[in-house]
Design a protein around this motif. Structure first.
Motif, mmCIF file in Angstrom:
data_model
loop_
_atom_site.group_PDB
_atom_site.id
_atom_site.type_symbol
_atom_site.label_atom_id
_atom_site.label_comp_id
_atom_site.label_asym_id
_atom_site.label_seq_id
_atom_site.Cartn_x
_atom_site.Cartn_y
_atom_site.Cartn_z
ATOM 1 N N ASN A 153 4.520 4.838 -6.514
ATOM 2 C CA ASN A 153 5.063 4.068 -7.632
ATOM 3 C C ASN A 153 3.938 3.490 -8.477
ATOM 4 O O ASN A 153 2.865 3.164 -7.962
ATOM 5 C CB ASN A 153 5.929 2.908 -7.117
ATOM 6 C CG ASN A 153 7.131 3.381 -6.337
ATOM 7 O OD1 ASN A 153 8.172 3.702 -6.903
ATOM 8 N ND2 ASN A 153 6.998 3.426 -5.010
ATOM 9 N N ASN A 154 4.199 3.350 -9.775
ATOM 10 C CA ASN A 154 3.231 2.716 -10.662
ATOM 11 C C ASN A 154 3.153 1.224 -10.381
ATOM 12 O O ASN A 154 4.124 0.612 -9.912
ATOM 13 C CB ASN A 154 3.617 2.949 -12.119
ATOM 14 C CG ASN A 154 3.450 4.388 -12.532
ATOM 15 O OD1 ASN A 154 2.500 5.063 -12.123
ATOM 16 N ND2 ASN A 154 4.379 4.885 -13.342
ATOM 17 N N PRO A 178 -3.982 6.857 -1.395
ATOM 18 C CA PRO A 178 -3.378 6.972 -2.727
ATOM 19 C C PRO A 178 -3.233 5.639 -3.456
ATOM 20 O O PRO A 178 -3.338 5.597 -4.679
ATOM 21 C CB PRO A 178 -2.006 7.599 -2.437
ATOM 22 C CG PRO A 178 -2.151 8.274 -1.118
ATOM 23 C CD PRO A 178 -3.138 7.466 -0.350
ATOM 24 N N ALA A 179 -3.000 4.567 -2.707
ATOM 25 C CA ALA A 179 -2.864 3.253 -3.351
ATOM 26 C C ALA A 179 -4.172 2.839 -4.012
ATOM 27 O O ALA A 179 -4.172 2.251 -5.099
ATOM 28 C CB ALA A 179 -2.423 2.201 -2.337
ATOM 29 N N GLN A 220 10.621 -6.036 -3.848
ATOM 30 C CA GLN A 220 10.478 -4.687 -3.306
ATOM 31 C C GLN A 220 9.511 -4.669 -2.127
ATOM 32 O O GLN A 220 9.740 -3.981 -1.137
ATOM 33 C CB GLN A 220 9.974 -3.738 -4.387
ATOM 34 C CG GLN A 220 10.987 -3.412 -5.473
ATOM 35 C CD GLN A 220 10.316 -2.684 -6.618
ATOM 36 O OE1 GLN A 220 9.644 -3.289 -7.453
ATOM 37 N NE2 GLN A 220 10.502 -1.375 -6.661
ATOM 38 N N ILE A 221 8.425 -5.419 -2.252
ATOM 39 C CA ILE A 221 7.444 -5.461 -1.164
ATOM 40 C C ILE A 221 8.075 -6.061 0.085
ATOM 41 O O ILE A 221 7.927 -5.538 1.196
ATOM 42 C CB ILE A 221 6.202 -6.280 -1.588
ATOM 43 C CG1 ILE A 221 5.545 -5.661 -2.820
ATOM 44 C CG2 ILE A 221 5.197 -6.350 -0.438
ATOM 45 C CD1 ILE A 221 4.471 -6.535 -3.454
ATOM 46 N N ALA A 222 8.795 -7.174 -0.102
ATOM 47 C CA ALA A 222 9.449 -7.827 1.035
ATOM 48 C C ALA A 222 10.473 -6.902 1.683
ATOM 49 O O ALA A 222 10.542 -6.805 2.915
ATOM 50 C CB ALA A 222 10.108 -9.120 0.574
ATOM 51 N N ALA A 223 11.255 -6.216 0.867
ATOM 52 C CA ALA A 223 12.274 -5.317 1.400
ATOM 53 C C ALA A 223 11.633 -4.164 2.173
ATOM 54 O O ALA A 223 12.107 -3.776 3.251
ATOM 55 C CB ALA A 223 13.147 -4.781 0.267
ATOM 56 N N ASP A 275 0.836 -1.202 0.000
ATOM 57 C CA ASP A 275 0.000 0.000 0.000
ATOM 58 C C ASP A 275 0.874 1.256 0.000
ATOM 59 O O ASP A 275 0.612 2.215 -0.742
ATOM 60 C CB ASP A 275 -0.908 -0.019 1.233
ATOM 61 C CG ASP A 275 -2.053 0.973 1.130
ATOM 62 O OD1 ASP A 275 -3.021 0.689 0.417
ATOM 63 O OD2 ASP A 275 -1.976 2.043 1.760
ATOM 64 N N GLN A 276 1.916 1.252 0.811
ATOM 65 C CA GLN A 276 2.824 2.398 0.880
ATOM 66 C C GLN A 276 3.611 2.574 -0.419
ATOM 67 O O GLN A 276 3.816 3.703 -0.881
ATOM 68 C CB GLN A 276 3.776 2.215 2.064
ATOM 69 C CG GLN A 276 3.075 2.313 3.414
ATOM 70 C CD GLN A 276 3.918 1.771 4.558
ATOM 71 O OE1 GLN A 276 5.099 1.459 4.381
ATOM 72 N NE2 GLN A 276 3.315 1.645 5.741
#
Length: 225
Positions: A46-47, A123-124, A55-58, A40-41
């Motif tokens: 980001n698109n 925003p998400a 990226q989500i995990a990080a 969500d963040q």
């Protein structure tokens, strides 16, 4: 299957939707929510096509193995997040109004404003549902969500007014929601948000369409004690 001549014939089968694995235990549920919050963040800035599972995990600060345990693909993660926002918007649609409305148009105006406020503070959700790069899976989920909203809006109207019999009423309401989403999408494309001007435009467009099927005045129901 085979043809009459015995030759093999290929049959196109609908692709099976790849969905998230729902955790059963509390630690898994906490990590699942953490990953969705990270997505969500990320979507706020980001698109959709620029975000991957790593990226989500990080961003969530969890091992890569954890995200693959829950999400077989980025699409599955996006669908899970879409479900969170869909349910929140549905809850908004279900809520009764602070006071009984005198006109059916007021029901749509107030509920539309609530939805726009939710979008502008998430925003998400704006990017997921109104952005230019919406995935086909999310679009399909949006169609299902539209008919959930239709059923709740029909119930809400019937709660406050004596509703006439309208042929194809469910489909008419679905078209109303599509009209509103179209105007919201235009506002998001132009402004990155849903402006007050476009909220008013969406309301006018939606009500103008519904007036083709609803009388200008409906008889209110007596408030239940």
């Amino acid at each position: 299957m085979k043809s009459k001549s015995g030759a093999a014939v290929s049959v196109d089968r609908p692709a099976k939707r790849i969905v998230a694995r729902q955790p059963q235990r509390k630690p898994g549920q906490v990590r699942f929510r953490k990953l969705l919050e990270a997505l969500d963040q990320l979507l706020a800035n980001n698109n959709v096509q620029d975000i991957g599972l790593y990226q989500i995990a990080a961003h969530a600060k969890v091992p890569n193995a954890s995200i693959y345990h829950f999400f077989p693909s980025t699409e599955a993660a996006l669908l899970a997040l879409a479900a969170v926002h869909h349910n929140a918007l549905l809850d908004l649609s279900k809520g009764h109004l602070p006071s009984p409305p005198k006109r059916w148009q007021d029901v749509f105006r107030l509920k539309l404003s609530e939805a726009a406020h939710y979008y502008n503070h998430h925003p998400a959700a704006l990017r997921l549902f109104l952005g230019a790069n919406i995935s086909m899976e999310v679009k399909s989920a949006d169609i299902s969500q539209t008919y959930r909203l239709v059923d709740e809006r029909a119930k809400l109207l019937d709660h406050y007014f004596h509703m006439p019999e309208i042929p194809g009423w469910r489909r008419r309401l679905a078209t109303y929601f599509s009209v509103v989403d179209g105007v919201f999408g235009l506002s998001y494309t132009e402004n990155g948000t849903i402006t007050d001007e476009y909220i008013a435009e969406a309301h006018q467009a939606g009500i103008a369409y519904l007036r083709c099927y609803l009388p200008e005045l409906l008889i209110p129901r007596e408030p239940s004690i």
